[in-house]
Design a protein around this motif. Structure first.
Motif, PDB file in Angstrom:
ATOM      1  N   ILE A 162       0.820  -1.209   0.000  1.00  0.00           N
ATOM      2  CA  ILE A 162       0.000   0.000   0.000  1.00  0.00           C
ATOM      3  C   ILE A 162       0.857   1.263   0.000  1.00  0.00           C
ATOM      4  N   ARG A 163       2.076   1.167   0.491  1.00  0.00           N
ATOM      5  CA  ARG A 163       2.962   2.330   0.523  1.00  0.00           C
ATOM      6  C   ARG A 163       3.420   2.739  -0.877  1.00  0.00           C
ATOM      7  N   ASN A 164       3.275   1.829  -1.833  1.00  0.00           N
ATOM      8  CA  ASN A 164       3.694   2.116  -3.206  1.00  0.00           C
ATOM      9  C   ASN A 164       2.521   2.402  -4.141  1.00  0.00           C
ATOM     10  N   VAL A 165       1.324   2.498  -3.585  1.00  0.00           N
ATOM     11  CA  VAL A 165       0.128   2.737  -4.403  1.00  0.00           C
ATOM     12  C   VAL A 165      -0.253   4.205  -4.315  1.00  0.00           C
ATOM     13  N   ASN A 166      -0.105   4.917  -5.413  1.00  0.00           N
ATOM     14  CA  ASN A 166      -0.439   6.338  -5.429  1.00  0.00           C
ATOM     15  C   ASN A 166      -1.769   6.566  -6.142  1.00  0.00           C
ATOM     16  N   ASP A 167      -2.152   7.838  -6.247  1.00  0.00           N
ATOM     17  CA  ASP A 167      -3.451   8.160  -6.850  1.00  0.00           C
ATOM     18  C   ASP A 167      -3.498   7.792  -8.333  1.00  0.00           C
ATOM     19  N   LEU A 168      -2.370   7.848  -9.046  1.00  0.00           N
ATOM     20  CA  LEU A 168      -2.364   7.489 -10.468  1.00  0.00           C
ATOM     21  C   LEU A 168      -2.673   6.000 -10.658  1.00  0.00           C
ATOM     22  N   ILE A 169      -2.117   5.176  -9.793  1.00  0.00           N
ATOM     23  CA  ILE A 169      -2.383   3.733  -9.881  1.00  0.00           C
ATOM     24  C   ILE A 169      -3.862   3.451  -9.614  1.00  0.00           C
ATOM     25  N   LEU A 170      -4.409   4.098  -8.596  1.00  0.00           N
ATOM     26  CA  LEU A 170      -5.817   3.881  -8.254  1.00  0.00           C
ATOM     27  C   LEU A 170      -6.747   4.425  -9.342  1.00  0.00           C
ATOM     28  N   LYS A 171      -6.398   5.569  -9.906  1.00  0.00           N
ATOM     29  CA  LYS A 171      -7.229   6.139 -10.973  1.00  0.00           C
ATOM     30  C   LYS A 171      -7.237   5.242 -12.206  1.00  0.00           C
ATOM     31  N   GLN A 172      -6.071   4.726 -12.555  1.00  0.00           N
ATOM     32  CA  GLN A 172      -5.990   3.840 -13.712  1.00  0.00           C
ATOM     33  C   GLN A 172      -6.781   2.559 -13.468  1.00  0.00           C
ATOM     34  N   TYR A 173      -6.648   2.000 -12.265  1.00  0.00           N
ATOM     35  CA  TYR A 173      -7.393   0.778 -11.920  1.00  0.00           C
ATOM     36  C   TYR A 173      -8.895   1.043 -11.971  1.00  0.00           C
ATOM     37  N   THR A 174      -9.310   2.188 -11.428  1.00  0.00           N
ATOM     38  CA  THR A 174     -10.732   2.539 -11.400  1.00  0.00           C
ATOM     39  C   THR A 174     -11.273   2.726 -12.802  1.00  0.00           C
ATOM     40  N   GLN A 175     -10.516   3.412 -13.639  1.00  0.00           N
ATOM     41  CA  GLN A 175     -10.959   3.648 -15.017  1.00  0.00           C
ATOM     42  C   GLN A 175     -11.109   2.335 -15.780  1.00  0.00           C
ATOM     43  N   GLU A 214      -8.479  10.398  -1.831  1.00  0.00           N
ATOM     44  CA  GLU A 214      -9.040  11.756  -1.840  1.00  0.00           C
ATOM     45  C   GLU A 214      -8.877  12.425  -3.204  1.00  0.00           C
ATOM     46  N   MET A 215      -7.965  11.918  -4.018  1.00  0.00           N
ATOM     47  CA  MET A 215      -7.731  12.491  -5.342  1.00  0.00           C
ATOM     48  C   MET A 215      -8.652  11.901  -6.403  1.00  0.00           C
ATOM     49  N   ILE A 216      -9.421  10.865  -6.034  1.00  0.00           N
ATOM     50  CA  ILE A 216     -10.314  10.218  -7.002  1.00  0.00           C
ATOM     51  C   ILE A 216     -11.691  10.873  -6.934  1.00  0.00           C
ATOM     52  N   LYS A 217     -12.031  11.679  -7.898  1.00  0.00           N
ATOM     53  CA  LYS A 217     -13.340  12.318  -7.981  1.00  0.00           C
ATOM     54  C   LYS A 217     -14.310  11.380  -8.698  1.00  0.00           C
ATOM     55  N   ASN A 218     -15.558  11.443  -8.302  1.00  0.00           N
ATOM     56  CA  ASN A 218     -16.551  10.498  -8.848  1.00  0.00           C
ATOM     57  C   ASN A 218     -16.986  10.826 -10.275  1.00  0.00           C
ATOM     58  N   LYS A 219     -17.086  12.099 -10.591  1.00  0.00           N
ATOM     59  CA  LYS A 219     -17.697  12.534 -11.845  1.00  0.00           C
ATOM     60  C   LYS A 219     -17.086  11.890 -13.091  1.00  0.00           C
ATOM     61  N   PRO A 220     -15.752  11.826 -13.231  1.00  0.00           N
ATOM     62  CA  PRO A 220     -15.199  11.254 -14.469  1.00  0.00           C
ATOM     63  C   PRO A 220     -15.597   9.796 -14.699  1.00  0.00           C
ATOM     64  N   TYR A 221     -15.880   9.068 -13.623  1.00  0.00           N
ATOM     65  CA  TYR A 221     -16.172   7.641 -13.759  1.00  0.00           C
ATOM     66  C   TYR A 221     -17.659   7.352 -13.877  1.00  0.00           C
TER      67      TYR A 221
END
Length: 475
Positions: A162-175, A214-221
């Motif tokens: 989890i220490r290596n998981v940033n917002d870009l990784i989570l955003k890409q996974y979510t998308q 906190e950097m993942i906004k709902n609207k784009p998804y």
């Protein structure tokens, strides 16, 4: 070095004690426990931590021959006034500490380096444990969290540090997830809830410096989510589909694979006729069958005890919300009575003696999970899109009770919910309403006059009753 599994178990035990310490501090801040009580408990926790730590160190700090490595105490001398403890490490280096306890802490840190599990899955389990002991959640809430984690978080993501998981990784996974699955908005928010649970815990416990969720906004998804309202045909089964289920169950009863005492099948046949909830179905007893009605007043629930699911009998139905109002009654029709007599005859022939109607051959009541799995697989085998017991409740309401002209107040009373719930969530037009309406209109076509004759039978197919009709039915 000691066995890795032992090391992990020791580390987890220490983490558990850390959680207990934090919980005590919360209790103290809320005035639940006084300072003396906190002090005594903290001392006890510290002793347990030291014992766990020392056990790991003594098991790990050994020579190649398995003999304990020596720990030297250097007392002050005129030439060296320092008082300290030292020992030689496996790599030949020496480490020192002013106290024995300090040396043991250094050894513990050395032997657990690289062992600590900061995977997303481990942090999730820790967060769920903290939620369980601090937030008084319902057992079903914790169970749903576990199911949601497995459903929304891939094995690959779950294994990441989890220490290596940033917002870009989570955003890409979510998308990638929303574009692939096109989930309902409710499912998306459940997914976000799991992320918040995990990363809020990690941030609060200083495992990560910032919270990337906190950097993942709902609207784009939301653009990729399925925002369509479910159609009636997505919620209920047609009369023809209900008949297919009945025929399949009766067919299976003739096969050795399932046997004539096909109790989950009997349960489904009963649910089709009564619209009972799964928990109510499992908890129904023979004493609940009255002369002209069925007394539905209890349900089967479950809790987790020592990691195992335990089922228990609750004296309230779901809509009574923990306060018994003696349930409700459903009319005992000839069809239902004959079905119950058939079940009783089968049980008598097999020597089954149980207070529960729907029981296994050992007399134990059937479990919700087993019944739901059976029904889902049966419906899936027939290619149905709806595969749950709730569809049987709604189908009874929309396909049988509503067309018969039974008032919404009576329908709500029979199914055990409010009038508003029945209108909003249960009362749909029949799946084949277009064909039925066409036949009705065609039957009124007078080829000679070119006008409509008096209808022989009018069946209402409104999706939702008007407020005026609702008011009139309540008087």
């Amino acid at each position: 070095m000691g066995n890795n599994v032992d090391v992990l178990e020791v580390f987890k035990a220490r983490k558990s004690l850390e959680s207990q310490r934090e919980f005590l501090n919360v209790q103290h801040s809320l005035g639940i426990i006084d300072a003396d009580g906190v002090r005594n408990e903290l001392e006890l926790i510290s002793k347990k931590e030291q014992a766990i730590r020392d056990r790991l160190v003594l098991n790990s700090h050994v020579t190649a021959d398995g003999l304990p490595r020596s720990i030297a105490h250097h007392e002050p001398t005129p030439n060296n006034p320092k008082d300290y403890y030292s020992t030689k490490m496996p790599d030949g280096k020496k480490i020192k500490a002013v106290t024995y306890d300090g040396l043991m802490e250094k050894l513990f840190a050395y032997y657990t380096t690289g062992i600590r599990d900061y995977s997303i899955e481990s942090v999730f389990n820790a967060a769920l444990h903290e939620k369980e002991v601090t937030e008084n959640p319902k057992a079903n809430t914790l169970a749903k969290n576990r199911v949601d984690f497995k459903h929304y978080i891939s094995k690959e993501l779950a294994s990441k540090d989890i220490r290596n998981v940033n917002d870009l990784i989570l955003k890409q996974y979510t998308q990638e997830w929303v574009n692939r699955e096109h989930p309902k908005q409710k499912a998306f928010f459940s997914y976000k809830g799991i992320l918040n649970l995990i990363f809020d815990y990690a941030y609060a416990h200083k495992i990560i410096p910032t919270n990337p969720v906190e950097m993942i906004k709902n609207k784009p998804y939301m653009k990729s989510c399925d925002t369509r309202k479910a159609k009636p045909e997505d919620k209920i089964l047609s009369p023809e589909e209900i008949d297919i289920i009945k025929d399949e169950i009766r067919y299976r009863m003739t096969k050795k694979k399932w046997g004539s005492y096909y109790i989950n099948g009997y349960a489904a046949l009963f649910a089709i006729e009564t619209g009972v909830r799964v928990g109510e179905l499992c908890a129904l007893k023979w004493e609940d069958i009255l002369a002209t009605s069925i007394h539905i007043h209890a349900q089967q629930l479950s809790v987790k005890e020592n990691g195992q699911k335990v089922y228990y009998y609750d004296t309230c139905t779901k809509n009574e919300k923990g306060i018994s109002q003696d349930g409700r009654e459903f009319p005992l029709t000839r069809k239902i009575k004959n079905l119950l007599l058939e079940i009783k005859d089968k049980q008598d022939a097999l020597g089954i003696d149980s207070e529960f109607i729907f029981c296994n051959e050992d007399g134990d009541w059937i479990k919700k999970d087993a019944y739901e799995t059976f029904l889902r697989r049966l419906c899936q085998s027939k290619g149905f899109h709806v595969t749950n017991n709730h569809a049987l409740r709604m189908s009874l309401n929309s396909n049988v009770l509503l067309p018969m002209g039974i008032s919404v107040a009576d329908r709500a009373a029979m199914l055990g919910h409010s009038i508003q719930t029945n209108l909003q969530f249960y009362s749909f037009a029949k799946k084949d309403y277009l064909e039925n309406v066409r036949d009705l209109l065609d039957s009124q076509d007078d080829s000679n006059e070119g006008t409509l004759r008096e209808p022989l039978k009018i069946i209402p197919f409104s999706k939702k009753e008007s407020p005026e009709a609702l008011i009139s039915q309540c008087f």
